[in-house]
Design a protein around this motif. Structure first.
Motif, PDB file in Angstrom:
ATOM      1  N   VAL A 129       0.855  -1.188   0.000  1.00 32.43           N
ATOM      2  CA  VAL A 129       0.000   0.000   0.000  1.00 32.43           C
ATOM      3  C   VAL A 129       0.889   1.236   0.000  1.00 32.43           C
ATOM      4  N   GLU A 130       0.600   2.153  -0.905  1.00 31.30           N
ATOM      5  CA  GLU A 130       1.306   3.417  -0.968  1.00 31.30           C
ATOM      6  C   GLU A 130       0.335   4.532  -0.619  1.00 31.30           C
ATOM      7  N   THR A 131       0.851   5.596  -0.106  1.00 34.69           N
ATOM      8  CA  THR A 131       0.003   6.734   0.222  1.00 34.69           C
ATOM      9  C   THR A 131      -0.478   7.372  -1.077  1.00 34.69           C
ATOM     10  N   GLN A 132      -1.793   7.506  -1.182  1.00 36.58           N
ATOM     11  CA  GLN A 132      -2.361   8.009  -2.430  1.00 36.58           C
ATOM     12  C   GLN A 132      -3.032   9.362  -2.252  1.00 36.58           C
ATOM     13  N   GLY A 133      -2.725  10.095  -1.219  1.00 37.73           N
ATOM     14  CA  GLY A 133      -3.337  11.398  -1.011  1.00 37.73           C
ATOM     15  C   GLY A 133      -4.218  11.399   0.220  1.00 37.73           C
ATOM     16  N   PHE A 134      -5.069  12.399   0.285  1.00 38.58           N
ATOM     17  CA  PHE A 134      -5.937  12.530   1.453  1.00 38.58           C
ATOM     18  C   PHE A 134      -7.102  11.559   1.385  1.00 38.58           C
ATOM     19  N   ASN A 135      -7.578  11.215   2.545  1.00 41.13           N
ATOM     20  CA  ASN A 135      -8.774  10.401   2.677  1.00 41.13           C
ATOM     21  C   ASN A 135      -9.972  11.283   2.281  1.00 41.13           C
ATOM     22  N   PRO A 136     -10.888  10.798   1.460  1.00 39.50           N
ATOM     23  CA  PRO A 136     -12.050  11.630   1.067  1.00 39.50           C
ATOM     24  C   PRO A 136     -12.870  12.105   2.262  1.00 39.50           C
ATOM     25  N   GLY A 137     -12.967  11.289   3.284  1.00 35.72           N
ATOM     26  CA  GLY A 137     -13.698  11.695   4.488  1.00 35.72           C
ATOM     27  C   GLY A 137     -13.044  12.876   5.164  1.00 35.72           C
ATOM     28  N   LEU A 138     -11.717  12.891   5.141  1.00 36.64           N
ATOM     29  CA  LEU A 138     -10.983  14.006   5.736  1.00 36.64           C
ATOM     30  C   LEU A 138     -11.220  15.290   4.950  1.00 36.64           C
ATOM     31  N   ILE A 139     -11.263  15.170   3.643  1.00 34.73           N
ATOM     32  CA  ILE A 139     -11.513  16.350   2.799  1.00 34.73           C
ATOM     33  C   ILE A 139     -12.890  16.926   3.093  1.00 34.73           C
ATOM     34  N   VAL A 140     -13.901  16.079   3.182  1.00 39.34           N
ATOM     35  CA  VAL A 140     -15.269  16.539   3.486  1.00 39.34           C
ATOM     36  C   VAL A 140     -15.299  17.200   4.858  1.00 39.34           C
TER      37      VAL A 140
ATOM     38  N   GLY B 197     -14.459  24.132   7.702  1.00 41.29           N
ATOM     39  CA  GLY B 197     -14.060  25.454   7.236  1.00 41.29           C
ATOM     40  C   GLY B 197     -15.251  26.355   6.983  1.00 41.29           C
ATOM     41  N   LEU B 198     -16.293  25.798   6.396  1.00 46.35           N
ATOM     42  CA  LEU B 198     -17.496  26.603   6.141  1.00 46.35           C
ATOM     43  C   LEU B 198     -18.161  27.039   7.439  1.00 46.35           C
ATOM     44  N   ILE B 199     -18.200  26.158   8.417  1.00 47.45           N
ATOM     45  CA  ILE B 199     -18.807  26.512   9.702  1.00 47.45           C
ATOM     46  C   ILE B 199     -17.986  27.601  10.387  1.00 47.45           C
TER      47      ILE B 199
END
Length: 90
Positions: free
Chosen positions: A26-37, A43-45
């Motif tokens: 397994v290689e790191t493929q970027g941010f977790n989508p849940g983390l982005i959401v 940030g909006l709040i």
């Protein structure tokens, strides 16, 4: 029954062997989508709360103070009588 205790631990079922090799590759493929959401919603709040506070502070500085309701003459007369001051004209 020949039982060699250590030999059984060396043999791993093929299904578990695939999991081990997959876990190693397994290689790191970027941010977790849940983390982005979570970051976007958080940030909006925060933007909403900071914006409301800024508008509140701006309104306190720029808006004139609220006008008080005028007191009726009848109430004024009652208040003066309670305080012991005679009303003018009596």
């Amino acid at each position: 029954m020949d039982y060699d205790g250590d030999a059984d631990f060396d043999r791993v079922p093929p299904s578990f062997d695939r999991v081990k090799t997959a876990a190693r590759n397994v290689e790191t493929q970027g941010f977790n989508p849940g983390l982005i959401v979570l970051l976007v919603v958080g940030g909006l709040i925060m933007l909403f709360l900071v914006g409301n506070y800024a508008l509140y502070v701006y309104a306190q500085k720029t808006l004139p103070p609220k006008k008080k309701k005028p007191i009726s003459k009848k109430k004024m007369k009652k208040e003066r009588l309670k305080q012991g001051v005679s009303a003018p004209g009596e």
